[in-house]
Design a protein around this motif. Structure first.
Motif, PDB file in Angstrom:
ATOM      1  N   PHE A  59       0.834  -1.202   0.000  1.00 63.77           N
ATOM      2  CA  PHE A  59       0.000   0.000   0.000  1.00 63.77           C
ATOM      3  C   PHE A  59       0.869   1.252   0.000  1.00 63.77           C
ATOM      4  O   PHE A  59       0.653   2.181  -0.788  1.00 63.77           O
ATOM      5  N   LEU A  60       1.866   1.281   0.886  1.00 62.81           N
ATOM      6  CA  LEU A  60       2.743   2.441   0.980  1.00 62.81           C
ATOM      7  C   LEU A  60       3.552   2.644  -0.298  1.00 62.81           C
ATOM      8  O   LEU A  60       3.671   3.761  -0.796  1.00 62.81           O
ATOM      9  N   CYS A  61       4.095   1.564  -0.827  1.00 65.68           N
ATOM     10  CA  CYS A  61       4.887   1.661  -2.058  1.00 65.68           C
ATOM     11  C   CYS A  61       4.035   2.142  -3.232  1.00 65.68           C
ATOM     12  O   CYS A  61       4.432   3.053  -3.966  1.00 65.68           O
ATOM     13  N   ALA A  62       2.871   1.552  -3.406  1.00 72.57           N
ATOM     14  CA  ALA A  62       1.989   1.950  -4.507  1.00 72.57           C
ATOM     15  C   ALA A  62       1.538   3.400  -4.347  1.00 72.57           C
ATOM     16  O   ALA A  62       1.522   4.169  -5.308  1.00 72.57           O
ATOM     17  N   SER A  63       1.207   3.791  -3.123  1.00 74.17           N
ATOM     18  CA  SER A  63       0.727   5.148  -2.862  1.00 74.17           C
ATOM     19  C   SER A  63       1.817   6.192  -3.063  1.00 74.17           C
ATOM     20  O   SER A  63       1.522   7.352  -3.343  1.00 74.17           O
ATOM     21  N   ALA A  64       3.074   5.790  -2.913  1.00 74.65           N
ATOM     22  CA  ALA A  64       4.199   6.702  -3.083  1.00 74.65           C
ATOM     23  C   ALA A  64       4.718   6.723  -4.524  1.00 74.65           C
ATOM     24  O   ALA A  64       5.751   7.335  -4.801  1.00 74.65           O
ATOM     25  N   GLY A  65       4.002   6.062  -5.430  1.00 70.54           N
ATOM     26  CA  GLY A  65       4.396   6.080  -6.840  1.00 70.54           C
ATOM     27  C   GLY A  65       5.331   4.963  -7.249  1.00 70.54           C
ATOM     28  O   GLY A  65       5.933   5.016  -8.315  1.00 70.54           O
ATOM     29  N   GLY A  66       5.433   3.944  -6.418  1.00 67.52           N
ATOM     30  CA  GLY A  66       6.317   2.819  -6.723  1.00 67.52           C
ATOM     31  C   GLY A  66       5.664   1.800  -7.640  1.00 67.52           C
ATOM     32  O   GLY A  66       4.485   1.926  -7.988  1.00 67.52           O
ATOM     33  N   PRO A  67       6.412   0.780  -8.011  1.00 66.81           N
ATOM     34  CA  PRO A  67       5.935  -0.202  -8.988  1.00 66.81           C
ATOM     35  C   PRO A  67       5.063  -1.322  -8.410  1.00 66.81           C
ATOM     36  O   PRO A  67       4.646  -2.202  -9.152  1.00 66.81           O
ATOM     37  N   LEU A  68       4.790  -1.293  -7.120  1.00 69.16           N
ATOM     38  CA  LEU A  68       3.983  -2.357  -6.528  1.00 69.16           C
ATOM     39  C   LEU A  68       2.497  -2.083  -6.711  1.00 69.16           C
ATOM     40  O   LEU A  68       2.078  -0.936  -6.807  1.00 69.16           O
ATOM     41  N   TYR A  69       1.733  -3.156  -6.719  1.00 70.37           N
ATOM     42  CA  TYR A  69       0.281  -3.059  -6.853  1.00 70.37           C
ATOM     43  C   TYR A  69      -0.336  -3.515  -5.539  1.00 70.37           C
ATOM     44  O   TYR A  69      -0.043  -4.599  -5.061  1.00 70.37           O
ATOM     45  N   GLU A 109       9.733  15.113   2.221  1.00 70.84           N
ATOM     46  CA  GLU A 109       9.161  13.777   2.110  1.00 70.84           C
ATOM     47  C   GLU A 109       8.272  13.474   3.320  1.00 70.84           C
ATOM     48  O   GLU A 109       7.206  12.886   3.180  1.00 70.84           O
ATOM     49  N   ARG A 110       8.705  13.899   4.500  1.00 70.88           N
ATOM     50  CA  ARG A 110       7.908  13.710   5.715  1.00 70.88           C
ATOM     51  C   ARG A 110       6.542  14.378   5.547  1.00 70.88           C
ATOM     52  O   ARG A 110       5.514  13.781   5.852  1.00 70.88           O
ATOM     53  N   SER A 111       6.530  15.599   5.050  1.00 80.96           N
ATOM     54  CA  SER A 111       5.268  16.324   4.851  1.00 80.96           C
ATOM     55  C   SER A 111       4.353  15.586   3.885  1.00 80.96           C
ATOM     56  O   SER A 111       3.140  15.509   4.098  1.00 80.96           O
ATOM     57  N   GLN A 112       4.933  15.037   2.825  1.00 78.05           N
ATOM     58  CA  GLN A 112       4.128  14.297   1.851  1.00 78.05           C
ATOM     59  C   GLN A 112       3.592  13.001   2.443  1.00 78.05           C
ATOM     60  O   GLN A 112       2.437  12.639   2.203  1.00 78.05           O
ATOM     61  N   ALA A 115       0.827  14.000   4.912  1.00 75.72           N
ATOM     62  CA  ALA A 115      -0.370  14.461   4.192  1.00 75.72           C
ATOM     63  C   ALA A 115      -1.141  13.267   3.640  1.00 75.72           C
ATOM     64  O   ALA A 115      -2.374  13.197   3.755  1.00 75.72           O
ATOM     65  N   PHE A 116      -0.419  12.313   3.078  1.00 73.22           N
ATOM     66  CA  PHE A 116      -1.081  11.128   2.546  1.00 73.22           C
ATOM     67  C   PHE A 116      -1.753  10.335   3.667  1.00 73.22           C
ATOM     68  O   PHE A 116      -2.917   9.952   3.560  1.00 73.22           O
ATOM     69  N   VAL A 117      -1.021  10.082   4.748  1.00 72.47           N
ATOM     70  CA  VAL A 117      -1.574   9.308   5.862  1.00 72.47           C
ATOM     71  C   VAL A 117      -2.816  10.007   6.414  1.00 72.47           C
ATOM     72  O   VAL A 117      -3.848   9.369   6.646  1.00 72.47           O
ATOM     73  N   ASN A 118      -2.732  11.309   6.597  1.00 70.92           N
ATOM     74  CA  ASN A 118      -3.885  12.045   7.120  1.00 70.92           C
ATOM     75  C   ASN A 118      -5.071  12.021   6.169  1.00 70.92           C
ATOM     76  O   ASN A 118      -6.203  12.113   6.615  1.00 70.92           O
ATOM     77  N   SER A 119      -4.826  11.830   4.889  1.00 67.61           N
ATOM     78  CA  SER A 119      -5.926  11.749   3.921  1.00 67.61           C
ATOM     79  C   SER A 119      -6.738  10.460   4.103  1.00 67.61           C
ATOM     80  O   SER A 119      -7.859  10.369   3.610  1.00 67.61           O
ATOM     81  N   THR A 120      -6.200   9.492   4.825  1.00 64.67           N
ATOM     82  CA  THR A 120      -6.909   8.229   5.058  1.00 64.67           C
ATOM     83  C   THR A 120      -7.700   8.240   6.376  1.00 64.67           C
ATOM     84  O   THR A 120      -8.455   7.309   6.644  1.00 64.67           O
ATOM     85  N   LYS A 121      -7.529   9.265   7.170  1.00 62.17           N
ATOM     86  CA  LYS A 121      -8.100   9.322   8.517  1.00 62.17           C
ATOM     87  C   LYS A 121      -9.615   9.110   8.531  1.00 62.17           C
ATOM     88  O   LYS A 121     -10.137   8.315   9.332  1.00 62.17           O
ATOM     89  N   ASN A 122     -10.350   9.775   7.660  1.00 59.05           N
ATOM     90  CA  ASN A 122     -11.806   9.663   7.659  1.00 59.05           C
ATOM     91  C   ASN A 122     -12.295   8.246   7.356  1.00 59.05           C
ATOM     92  O   ASN A 122     -13.389   7.876   7.749  1.00 59.05           O
TER      93      ASN A 122
END
Length: 126
Positions: A59-69, A109-112, A115-122
């Motif tokens: 999940f983290l790799c895919a969400s960060a633009g990596g090649p994993l699904y 990178e920390r901010s990004q 921001a991504f993690v906080n976007s999942t909060k709801n």
């Protein structure tokens, strides 16, 4: 006419798969040993924990633009009924920040990541 170089993905800037897996390892260790949060991992078999860890890495790799699904469920479905509170979320963020500190993740990178993690909060906090 000059062609600007394409900016590296967050995945690359974080160090790729091995670095993200190391961060996930550290974070899960912190979460599973936390006095308030460890209830979410009680009564889980080793195989289930390994699968959950791999899904987190994917999940983290895919969400960060990596090649994993990522093949897991969406965040709302996978956390529904867990009764994750606002207090749990705050403790989780404290552990995440401690993990990011321990790996000396640069501010950009920390901010990004945050921001991504906080976007999942709801989808996670009930």
């Amino acid at each position: 006419m000059s062609v600007q170089a394409k900016e590296a993905t967050l995945y690359s800037r974080l160090g790729g798969y091995d670095a993200i897996a190391a961060v996930a390892d550290d974070l899960l260790r912190r979460l599973t040993t936390d006095a308030q949060l460890n209830r979410f991992w009680q009564h889980r078999g080793e195989d289930g924990l390994r699968r959950e860890k791999q899904l987190l890495i994917d999940f983290l790799c895919a969400s960060a633009g990596g090649p994993l699904y990522y093949t897991g469920r969406d965040m709302a479905s996978s956390h529904k009924g867990m009764r994750i509170s606002e207090g749990d979320w705050t403790i989780f963020l404290n552990h995440l920040n401690a993990t990011l500190d321990s790996f000396a993740i640069p501010e950009r990178e920390r901010s990004q990541v945050l921001a991504f993690v906080n976007s999942t909060k709801n989808d996670i906090v009930e």
